[in-house]
Design an enzyme around this catalytic site. Sequence first.
Site, PDB file in Angstrom:
ATOM      1  N   ARG A 121     -98.590  45.387  62.283  1.00 11.68           N
ATOM      2  CA  ARG A 121     -98.444  44.620  61.046  1.00 11.68           C
ATOM      3  C   ARG A 121     -98.927  45.483  59.887  1.00 11.68           C
ATOM      4  O   ARG A 121     -99.892  46.243  60.028  1.00 11.68           O
ATOM      5  CB  ARG A 121     -99.287  43.333  61.098  1.00 11.68           C
ATOM      6  CG  ARG A 121     -98.734  42.275  62.020  1.00 11.68           C
ATOM      7  CD  ARG A 121     -97.474  41.629  61.436  1.00 11.68           C
ATOM      8  NE  ARG A 121     -96.996  40.538  62.258  1.00 11.68           N
ATOM      9  CZ  ARG A 121     -95.926  40.597  63.062  1.00 11.68           C
ATOM     10  NH1 ARG A 121     -95.229  41.706  63.175  1.00 11.68           N
ATOM     11  NH2 ARG A 121     -95.555  39.532  63.742  1.00 11.68           N
ATOM     12  N   HIS A 159     -88.732  46.575  58.881  1.00 12.74           N
ATOM     13  CA  HIS A 159     -89.202  45.670  59.947  1.00 12.74           C
ATOM     14  C   HIS A 159     -88.066  45.388  60.948  1.00 12.74           C
ATOM     15  O   HIS A 159     -87.722  44.239  61.221  1.00 12.74           O
ATOM     16  CB  HIS A 159     -89.734  44.357  59.338  1.00 12.74           C
ATOM     17  CG  HIS A 159     -90.713  43.652  60.221  1.00 12.74           C
ATOM     18  ND1 HIS A 159     -91.832  43.000  59.728  1.00 12.74           N
ATOM     19  CD2 HIS A 159     -90.755  43.474  61.556  1.00 12.74           C
ATOM     20  CE1 HIS A 159     -92.504  42.461  60.734  1.00 12.74           C
ATOM     21  NE2 HIS A 159     -91.867  42.730  61.850  1.00 12.74           N
TER      22      HIS A 159
HETATM   23  C1  GLV Z   1     -91.914  40.831  64.879  1.00 19.52           C
HETATM   24  O1  GLV Z   1     -92.594  41.376  64.079  1.00 19.52           O
HETATM   25  C2  GLV Z   1     -92.397  39.823  65.788  1.00 19.52           C
HETATM   26  O2  GLV Z   1     -93.574  39.417  65.680  1.00 19.52           O
HETATM   27  O3  GLV Z   1     -91.624  39.381  66.643  1.00 19.52           O
END
Ligand code: GLV
Length: 310
Positions: A225, A273
């Site tokens: 994160r 992401h």
């Molecule tokens: C992606 O970041 C997830 O938590 O699945």
Amino acid sequence: MAILVLSHPLPSEPFADALRRAAPDMPVWTEQQPPPSPDAVEAVLAWRMKPGVLPAYPNLRVLCSTGAGVDKLLAAPDLPPGLPITRVVDPQQGVQIAQYVVACALHFTRDLPLYAAQQARAEWRRHPVRPSERCRVGVLGLGAVGQAIARAFLPLGYPVAGWSRRPQDVSGVRGFAGPEGLPLLLAQSDILVCALPLTDATRGLLNRATLSQLPQGACVINVGRGEQLVEADLRALLDEGHLGGAALDVFEREPPKPDNWVWTHPKVLATPHIAAQAADDVVARQCIEALHAVRAGRRPQHAVDRAAGY
Ligand code: GLV
């Protein structure tokens, strides 16, 4: 009685469709097609939760994350006490993240940025290949995802180590654990991969003090994160030459603002992401299983420990 999808900022329809495919008789609602009454909502499938939303559903029995991480859900200030919260465990997600991390690691260890720059100058110049023993990989977090990443490196011949809160035995991977194990792992990681869940203990973990303990020229790959990495400290260490590069799939703020340095820094590979996403059908199936479990008075299989944060 049934499931409400509140997956914002992810579109809700793919999840709603997958839920309807998996359980055609189960009513499924979204923000666009709201439930007939708040009493009807038994399960909420969500990524993050605005304050004031959950308490509006008096018969809510389970809150399911659309992803592997639950940090955004746990951050809701008004989670009903005792409400089970589940995460997704999709083996394909581990495979995808491992692919992403290996691609980024090879980008650095096989000097692809250097050759891209040479190509731009039509320059034919060969450099020695870095020996495997100088490509030591350290994986922070040895959960399902961290283990998939660690294992993916083994056939490449790179020495692999992992760090976890409690000792973990992963075949072929040198294990370090706890606060005293972290400096040991950092000192021997030419490629540091963060695959940790976001908790109070991991927020800001990668900062000037910890990143400085990496060997000169080390590269950092963050698939955990964004809040775990202090971006200003990373930038300083890249600019000072202590770190050789960073591949970032997660950011302190997502998306980073257009003028954020991460978009243009020559040593940074930035992606939106995308390292992995759980498949909609797996998300739907596990949400339905969680609802069946709580209806039967059982703890759902992938319920998280709220105190641990994952
Ligand atoms: C992606 O970041 C997830 O938590 O699945």
